[in-house]
Design a protein around this motif. Structure first.
Motif, PDB file in Angstrom:
ATOM      1  N   ALA A 236      39.829  39.450  44.372  1.00 62.80           N
ATOM      2  CA  ALA A 236      39.819  38.671  43.130  1.00 62.80           C
ATOM      3  C   ALA A 236      40.682  39.336  42.063  1.00 62.80           C
ATOM      4  O   ALA A 236      41.419  38.664  41.329  1.00 62.80           O
ATOM      5  N   ASP A 237      40.621  40.670  41.982  1.00 58.21           N
ATOM      6  CA  ASP A 237      41.424  41.411  41.001  1.00 58.21           C
ATOM      7  C   ASP A 237      42.914  41.268  41.290  1.00 58.21           C
ATOM      8  O   ASP A 237      43.718  41.042  40.371  1.00 58.21           O
ATOM      9  N   LEU A 238      43.294  41.409  42.552  1.00 55.10           N
ATOM     10  CA  LEU A 238      44.702  41.273  42.932  1.00 55.10           C
ATOM     11  C   LEU A 238      45.201  39.862  42.650  1.00 55.10           C
ATOM     12  O   LEU A 238      46.324  39.671  42.162  1.00 55.10           O
ATOM     13  N   ASP A 239      44.361  38.882  42.948  1.00 54.15           N
ATOM     14  CA  ASP A 239      44.732  37.493  42.706  1.00 54.15           C
ATOM     15  C   ASP A 239      44.944  37.241  41.213  1.00 54.15           C
ATOM     16  O   ASP A 239      45.924  36.594  40.811  1.00 54.15           O
ATOM     17  N   LYS A 240      44.037  37.753  40.402  1.00 55.27           N
ATOM     18  CA  LYS A 240      44.130  37.548  38.959  1.00 55.27           C
ATOM     19  C   LYS A 240      45.399  38.178  38.389  1.00 55.27           C
ATOM     20  O   LYS A 240      46.078  37.583  37.532  1.00 55.27           O
ATOM     21  N   LYS A 241      45.748  39.363  38.865  1.00 53.27           N
ATOM     22  CA  LYS A 241      46.953  40.046  38.380  1.00 53.27           C
ATOM     23  C   LYS A 241      48.203  39.233  38.717  1.00 53.27           C
ATOM     24  O   LYS A 241      49.106  39.084  37.887  1.00 53.27           O
ATOM     25  N   PHE A 242      48.240  38.686  39.939  1.00 54.66           N
ATOM     26  CA  PHE A 242      49.419  37.917  40.322  1.00 54.66           C
ATOM     27  C   PHE A 242      49.435  36.563  39.611  1.00 54.66           C
ATOM     28  O   PHE A 242      50.499  36.049  39.271  1.00 54.66           O
ATOM     29  N   ALA A 243      48.254  35.996  39.362  1.00 52.60           N
ATOM     30  CA  ALA A 243      48.173  34.739  38.612  1.00 52.60           C
ATOM     31  C   ALA A 243      48.757  34.927  37.213  1.00 52.60           C
ATOM     32  O   ALA A 243      49.533  34.082  36.729  1.00 52.60           O
ATOM     33  N   MET A 244      48.419  36.023  36.564  1.00 51.00           N
ATOM     34  CA  MET A 244      48.914  36.281  35.214  1.00 51.00           C
ATOM     35  C   MET A 244      50.425  36.457  35.206  1.00 51.00           C
ATOM     36  O   MET A 244      51.102  36.044  34.263  1.00 51.00           O
ATOM     37  N   LYS A 245      50.962  37.039  36.271  1.00 54.95           N
ATOM     38  CA  LYS A 245      52.421  37.175  36.365  1.00 54.95           C
ATOM     39  C   LYS A 245      53.103  35.823  36.488  1.00 54.95           C
ATOM     40  O   LYS A 245      54.276  35.671  36.180  1.00 54.95           O
ATOM     41  N   ASN A 246      52.323  34.835  36.967  1.00 55.55           N
ATOM     42  CA  ASN A 246      52.852  33.480  37.095  1.00 55.55           C
ATOM     43  C   ASN A 246      52.425  32.585  35.926  1.00 55.55           C
ATOM     44  O   ASN A 246      52.533  31.359  36.001  1.00 55.55           O
ATOM     45  N   GLY A 247      51.945  33.215  34.860  1.00 57.12           N
ATOM     46  CA  GLY A 247      51.618  32.488  33.650  1.00 57.12           C
ATOM     47  C   GLY A 247      50.290  31.764  33.675  1.00 57.12           C
ATOM     48  O   GLY A 247      50.034  30.893  32.843  1.00 57.12           O
ATOM     49  N   ILE A 248      49.417  32.108  34.613  1.00 60.16           N
ATOM     50  CA  ILE A 248      48.109  31.462  34.722  1.00 60.16           C
ATOM     51  C   ILE A 248      47.040  32.495  34.400  1.00 60.16           C
ATOM     52  O   ILE A 248      46.890  33.494  35.106  1.00 60.16           O
ATOM     53  N   ASP A 249      46.313  32.263  33.315  1.00 65.97           N
ATOM     54  CA  ASP A 249      45.300  33.237  32.898  1.00 65.97           C
ATOM     55  C   ASP A 249      43.880  32.698  32.967  1.00 65.97           C
ATOM     56  O   ASP A 249      42.921  33.403  32.612  1.00 65.97           O
ATOM     57  N   SER A 250      43.724  31.458  33.433  1.00 64.25           N
ATOM     58  CA  SER A 250      42.381  30.889  33.523  1.00 64.25           C
ATOM     59  C   SER A 250      42.293  29.928  34.702  1.00 64.25           C
ATOM     60  O   SER A 250      43.091  28.994  34.815  1.00 64.25           O
ATOM     61  N   TYR A 251      41.343  30.182  35.586  1.00 61.48           N
ATOM     62  CA  TYR A 251      41.063  29.287  36.700  1.00 61.48           C
ATOM     63  C   TYR A 251      39.668  29.607  37.221  1.00 61.48           C
ATOM     64  O   TYR A 251      39.140  30.696  37.001  1.00 61.48           O
ATOM     65  N   GLU A 252      39.063  28.645  37.890  1.00 61.87           N
ATOM     66  CA  GLU A 252      37.697  28.811  38.369  1.00 61.87           C
ATOM     67  C   GLU A 252      37.643  29.892  39.446  1.00 61.87           C
ATOM     68  O   GLU A 252      38.388  29.847  40.419  1.00 61.87           O
ATOM     69  N   ASN A 253      36.755  30.851  39.275  1.00 64.43           N
ATOM     70  CA  ASN A 253      36.615  31.944  40.235  1.00 64.43           C
ATOM     71  C   ASN A 253      35.530  31.600  41.259  1.00 64.43           C
ATOM     72  O   ASN A 253      34.340  31.631  40.953  1.00 64.43           O
ATOM     73  N   LEU A 254      35.961  31.265  42.466  1.00 64.72           N
ATOM     74  CA  LEU A 254      35.029  30.908  43.540  1.00 64.72           C
ATOM     75  C   LEU A 254      35.039  31.929  44.679  1.00 64.72           C
ATOM     76  O   LEU A 254      34.531  31.661  45.764  1.00 64.72           O
ATOM     77  N   VAL A 255      35.612  33.101  44.404  1.00 65.98           N
ATOM     78  CA  VAL A 255      35.842  34.087  45.469  1.00 65.98           C
ATOM     79  C   VAL A 255      34.539  34.506  46.158  1.00 65.98           C
ATOM     80  O   VAL A 255      34.523  34.778  47.369  1.00 65.98           O
ATOM     81  N   ASP A 256      33.436  34.521  45.425  1.00 64.74           N
ATOM     82  CA  ASP A 256      32.160  34.926  46.024  1.00 64.74           C
ATOM     83  C   ASP A 256      31.729  33.986  47.153  1.00 64.74           C
ATOM     84  O   ASP A 256      30.876  34.357  47.976  1.00 64.74           O
ATOM     85  N   LEU A 257      32.306  32.787  47.194  1.00 64.67           N
ATOM     86  CA  LEU A 257      31.943  31.813  48.224  1.00 64.67           C
ATOM     87  C   LEU A 257      32.747  32.000  49.515  1.00 64.67           C
ATOM     88  O   LEU A 257      32.521  31.278  50.491  1.00 64.67           O
TER      89      LEU A 257
END
Length: 296
Positions: free
Chosen positions: A101-122
């Motif tokens: 989840a942390d790696l995904d969030k870091k790469f999302a921010m590099k692509n200009g996305i700072d908010s999305y639903e976190n469903l990784v626990d599923l």
């Protein structure tokens, strides 16, 4: 032979997600990032129309291949997620999910996305498989092929009737040129054995992560050049270590050889540097410190 359509449903070049469909049964091969998961699921739906997705095949446990599966599953709740038992056990660990989840969030921010639903626990697996297992997908029968080297959990899926291999990054990162980038992170000798295993299959076409379907000629070239580059890279790293070059120098040498503008579009620089440093450390441990080099 099954009449298959294979469609690219990726959202970003760094994603990995391809839809395999024989008109009756559909399979998503890898599922990309979490932050692109909803859009990737919509892409799948656009191809299938009113039909449901039946299966999601995951090649290994890295976040850019698996996290999208949760979002696809939300749209297609009856789809069965298939992965190797090794990967399935990784998904059961909260620490592994947090890292992904942390790696995904870091790469999302590099692509200009700072908010999305976190469903990784599923994240989970419906069907756990091991080497040699068969998966019946409608009229299609896939055989699971363990191909460790990139990760310990890397698996391919082989459809014998079509001579089609759904490959893994153990065999290299294909970029559309001779620059098939080695990516063995857990075992150099394991990787060579995986090449031997793949070469024993009767392969006409390979579906490659992050790229797509290769022609017969490209598939043959990919296996030959992929193995050649894997060995050549190991030899270059070993010789550099023997010549007391720093790991930073070896990394820069690798980047100069493989990391051109085309590769940058599908291989983020931080991921490339991280993976290359892991490879350097692997060769140091497996070959240099053991004073062994297999020139196969």
């Amino acid at each position: 032979m099954h009449n298959l359509s294979i469609n690219d449903v990726r959202v970003l070049p760094g994603d990995s997600g391809f839809l395999i469909d024989d008109g009756e049964t559909s399979i998503l091969y890898d599922s990309g990032f979490a932050f692109t998961g909803e859009k990737l699921a919509e892409n799948v739906k656009n191809h299938l129309g009113n039909r449901s997705l039946d299966f999601i095949f995951l090649t290994h446990s890295h976040y850019d291949h698996v996290l999208g599966s949760v979002y696809v599953k939300k749209l297609f709740p009856n789809a069965k997620i298939v992965a190797g038992s090794y990967a399935a056990n990784i998904f059961k660990k909260d620490s592994a999910k947090r890292t992904m989840a942390d790696l995904d969030k870091k790469f999302a921010m590099k692509n200009g996305i700072d908010s999305y639903e976190n469903l990784v626990d599923l994240l989970s697996v419906d069907i756990e498989v091991d080497d040699g297992d068969e998966i019946q997908c409608g009229k299609m029968t896939f055989t699971v092929v363990d191909l460790p080297g990139h990760t310990k959990c890397s698996v391919g899926f082989y459809l014998a009737e079509n001579q089609l291999l759904l490959g893994t990054e153990t065999l290299g990162v294909f970029t559309g040129s001779e620059k098939i980038i080695p990516s063995y992170l857990v075992g150099y000798d394991l990787t060579l054995k995986s090449f031997e295993k793949a070469n024993k299959l009767n392969i006409k076409n390979i579906l490659v992560p992050h790229f797509g379907l290769l022609t017969t000629e490209e598939s043959r070239f990919y296996l030959e050049k992929g193995k050649e580059n894997a060995i050549e890279t190991a030899k270059e790293i070993l010789e550099s270590l023997q010549n007391q070059k720093s790991k930073e120098e070896i990394l820069n040498q690798f980047k100069a050889k493989y990391y051109d503008e085309k590769v940058k579009s599908i291989y983020p620089v931080d991921a490339m540097e991280l993976n290359t440093n892991i490879m350097i450390n692997l060769i140091e441990k497996e070959l240099f410190k053991n004073e062994f080099f297999d020139k196969r």
